[in-house]
Write an enzyme that holds these catalytic residues in place. Structure first.
Site, mmCIF file in Angstrom:
data_model
loop_
_atom_site.group_PDB
_atom_site.id
_atom_site.type_symbol
_atom_site.label_atom_id
_atom_site.label_comp_id
_atom_site.label_asym_id
_atom_site.label_seq_id
_atom_site.Cartn_x
_atom_site.Cartn_y
_atom_site.Cartn_z
ATOM 1 N N ASP A 193 0.617 -1.235 0.079
ATOM 2 C CA ASP A 193 0.045 -0.058 0.037
ATOM 3 C C ASP A 193 0.814 1.235 -0.027
ATOM 4 O O ASP A 193 1.811 1.334 0.785
ATOM 5 C CB ASP A 193 -0.915 -0.203 1.231
ATOM 6 C CG ASP A 193 -1.872 1.186 1.283
ATOM 7 O OD1 ASP A 193 -2.646 1.200 0.414
ATOM 8 O OD2 ASP A 193 -1.724 2.058 2.165
ATOM 9 N N GLU A 196 1.063 -0.492 -5.232
ATOM 10 C CA GLU A 196 0.048 0.440 -5.224
ATOM 11 C C GLU A 196 0.777 1.754 -5.376
ATOM 12 O O GLU A 196 1.217 2.416 -4.303
ATOM 13 C CB GLU A 196 -0.861 0.775 -4.277
ATOM 14 C CG GLU A 196 -2.110 1.461 -4.581
ATOM 15 C CD GLU A 196 -2.344 2.559 -3.503
ATOM 16 O OE1 GLU A 196 -3.343 3.322 -3.520
ATOM 17 O OE2 GLU A 196 -1.909 2.442 -2.525
#
EC number: 2.4.1.18
Length: 753
Positions: A415, A468
């Site tokens: 993330d 990401e």
């Protein structure tokens, strides 16, 4: 008689402030009247009497004398010169009695070599040493505790086994390692504990264990002793195949899931499903729907439901919201036995400031930077990891390996990588500090990422690290040896933003934004991309996927079918967030279940059927995925016809081609011509406008025969029906004689002479 040379050490023990209690407590050799003997000291608040019992004979007993009223005891044993194994028999003022091995009679459970590797940042199994571990050590069963807190004045273990008394089990500091350690015999699985830290400032805090395998259910915050290795896996076939897998040439259509809101149990207070119930309900659903992988929003322990798991306090603990670690392993095991991979969202970018967590752990900025310009995300209210500190990078790299190895997770979706790479991410002037060269790149984070990805790829082949990353950082999926970051794949945020911008437009205006539809192919081969329609796109008033679609209700559904069809045809692996597959109208919320009741209505049933068929079509046809990252796998037939808002392209595998036509207007084309590279017959194999999906039924029942008419830079062309707001997929029928030519000749055995 008190044998302690310095009385202040006694008071340090009593006050819980001693940095090396083993030098005071336990058994020690001393001289009494010029003769060698042993002394045993114990500090057990609440004990009325304590007796030292020879553990070998059990007959020799030595009553201890109370030296201090708070519970400090001592006995000199004049007839024993050498250390011997012993137990303590204790009674309290209520007449209760118990016996135990003395925690201060054991050697360190962590070797100097372990400490050296940790200090160098290379102890990739450090989670087997730090934390709390049920072991048999020097003949006794118990739990080894260890925690890194180099600047603490003292640390003690507190728990339900010692009445949360901060004085009862002080730990010792092992040399210069910064690791505090203690073996406590007699403890059991599911006992609760924390580390009581007297910080460098003198402030006293109770911290949960950074390496705990399990934790109490929020709002409680204690760590829980858990036997992590006792689960018996049944996915050997999957794991063997994983080592040999080539994820780049395999299908990957991911179903992104938040476990707490996929489905709940309304008749039982709207409670969460357990991991076991997820194995029984979610896994069959995903298999039936034809998804190849499940991606889980973070399941690492977190205190606040509204963070969706992205603010982690227990990096090594699956959240207790849904059950135990064994139950979570069972869920993953069930996925693998059903041919479904599991990807886990993982958050090494930042962590919350909750006092019981990692923040200011020993009174200093231990896991984070001291300078807030480097150590804080002001927008998120969180701390940033100090990637340049070896023990911190070791904590995170070992954590990545832990999930992939111990839990058999098939990939980590990392993330907020952009926030790691850029020092000025979401910061204004004056809120960030440049690197040593005056730039905005976080060089320590870059090195950490390269190190992590290279270790994962070497130690666990077949697993994935997916970034990401929302910027144009070069080489995200190139190997670290090739000056890249070493990720396996990268979320294509650019494609997602461009495509959603385009598809939300009224079809009459789409021709003015045609480039948003086609631009993704201009950079498609710069990275190994995953196309995503993720949870972030259906929250915070962005609307559900069906809500983004323009037009009346029929057009909304047609647009949504077309959107998914175009995404699946476009090169790159795929990800769709839960609820999108049956066109949920409400925005997603972590606090409630998906709107499964909508499936009583025909429109939603048809949408779900469409996604099911599209998924299975995708899995069965190699042109969708075999050459996602090879330019040979895709060719535009026509990408510049903005006026009609129709695009057509070819997807290829090594031995097959599929032809896609996507019409982004509500106009029906009864006689649409496209160029084709080969003369022959072209048969429709999929159509998003089929009546069973809720479409208008503009389908090609008859195969199209090519004509010798140049079109779209090809010498041959065909004419087909193209439905409104629809996608048509064609396949060229290969003549039987051509198929025969491709088959290898049969080997014939030579007859013996």
């Amino acid at each position: 008689m008190i044998t302690i040379k310095h009385l202040n050490e006694l008071f340090q023990i009593i006050n819980g402030e001693h940095a090396d209690p083993h030098t005071v407590l336990g058994m020690h050799e001393v001289e009494e009247d010029g003769k060698k003997c042993v002394v045993v000291r114990a500090f057990i608040p609440g004990a009325q009497t304590i007796t030292v019992v020879d553990a070998n004979t059990r007959r020799l007993k030595y009553p201890m004398e109370r030296i201090h009223e708070d519970g400090f005891f001592e006995v000199i044993i004049p007839d024993r010169e050498e250390w011997f194994r012993y137990r303590l028999e204790c009674t309290d003022y209520q007449g209760n009695s118990w016996h135990t091995y003395d925690p201060y009679a054991f050697s360190p459970t962590i070797s100097e070599y372990d400490r050296y590797l940790f200090g160098e940042g290379n102890h990739y199994e450090i989670y087997e040493k730090l934390g709390a571990h049920l072991i048999t050590f020097e003949g006794a069963k118990g739990v080894s505790f260890a925690v890194w807190a180099p600047n603490a004045k003292s640390v003690s273990v507190i728990g339900n086994f010692n009445g949360w008394d901060t004085r009862r089990h002080p730990m010792r500091l092992l040399g210069q390692s910064g690791i505090w350690e203690l073996f406590i015999p007699g403890l059991a699985a599911m006992d609760q504990y924390k580390f009581h830290v007297v910080q460098s400032t003198g402030k006293q805090v109770d911290k949960c264990d950074p390496y705990a395998f399990y934790a109490q259910l929020r709002p409680e915050t204690a760590s829980v002793i858990y036997p992590i290795g006792r689960y018996k896996w049944k996915d050997r076939k999957w794991m063997t195949a994983r080592k040999k897998a080539n994820v780049y040439t395999a299908p990957m259509n991911i179903y992104e899931v938040h476990l707490g809101s996929w489905m709940r149990v309304p008749e039982e207070g709207d409670r969460f499903l357990t991991y076991t119930e997820m194995a029984e309900k979610l896994v069959p659903y995903v298999k039936e729907m034809g998804f190849s992988h499940i991606e889980l929003l973070p399941v690492e322990e977190h205190p606040f439901d509204g963070s969706w798991g992205y603010q982690v306090t227990g990096y090594y603990a699956p959240t207790s919201r849904y059950g135990t670690p064994a139950m979570f392993k069972e869920f993953i095991d069930t996925c693998h036995q059903n041919g479904i991979g599991v990807i886990l969202d993982w958050v090494p970018a930042h962590f919350p400031k909750d006092e019981f967590g990692l923040g200011r752990f020993d009174g200093t900025a231990l896991y984070e930077h001291q300078d807030p310009r480097r150590g804080e995300h002001l927008q998120w209210g969180t701390y940033i990891f100090n990637y340049g500190r070896k023990e911190v990078s070791n904590f995170l790299i070992a954590n990545a390996l832990f999930w992939l190895d111990e839990y058999h997770i098939d990939g980590l979706r990392v993330d907020a990588v952009a926030s790691m790479l850029y020092l000025d991410f979401c910061k204004n002037d004056g809120e960030w500090a440049a690197n040593e060269y005056g730039g905005r790149e976080n060089l320590e984070a870059v090195e950490f990422i390269k190190h992590m990805n290279s270790i994962v790829s070497k130690r666990l082949p077949g697993t994935m690290m997916i970034a990401e990353e929302s910027t144009s950082w070069k080489g995200v999926t190139k190997s670290a040896d090739d000056n890249g970051l070493g990720f396996t794949m990268k979320w294509n945020m650019g494609w997602m933003n461009d495509f959603l911008f385009y598809i939300k437009k009224d079809p009459i205006y789409r021709k003015y934004h045609h480039n948003n539809l086609t631009f993704g192919m201009a950079y498609n081969y710069s990275e190994n991309f995953v196309l995503v329609l993720s949870h972030d796109e259906v929250v915070h008033e962005k609307s559900a996927m069906i809500g983004k679609m323009p037009g009346d209700l029929w057009q909304k559904y047609a647009n949504l079918r077309l959107s998914y069809g175009f995404m699946y045809g476009h090169p790159g692996k795929k990800l769709l967030f839960m609820g999108g597959e049956f066109a949920q109208f409400n925005e997603w919320s972590e606090s409630r279940s998906l709107d499964w009741h909508l499936l009583q209505y025909k429109d939603h049933q048809q949408m779900q059927l469409y996604m099911k068929d599209l998924n299975h079509f995708y899995l069965s046809e190699s042109p969708f995925w075999q050459q996602d990252y090879d330019p040979h796998g895709f060719t535009w037939i026509e990408c510049d016809d903005a006026e009609s808002s129709v695009v057509s392209f070819i997807r290829r595998s090594q031995d097959k081609e599929l032809y896609f036509i996507c019409n982004f207007t509500p106009e029906t084309y009864e006689d649409f011509r496209i160029g084709v590279p080969f003369a022959g017959t072209y048969k429709e194999v999929f159509n998003s406008d089929a009546e069973k999906y809720g479409g208008s039924g503009v389908v090609n029942k008859k195969a199209a025969v090519s004509e010798k008419m140049p079109w779209n830079h090809y010498q041959n062309s065909i004419r087909v029906k193209v439905p409104p707001l629809g996608m048509v997929v064609l396949e060229r029928k290969v003549p039987e004689e051509a198929k025969a030519e491709k088959k290898p000749a049969k080997k014939t055995e030579k007859k013996k002479a």
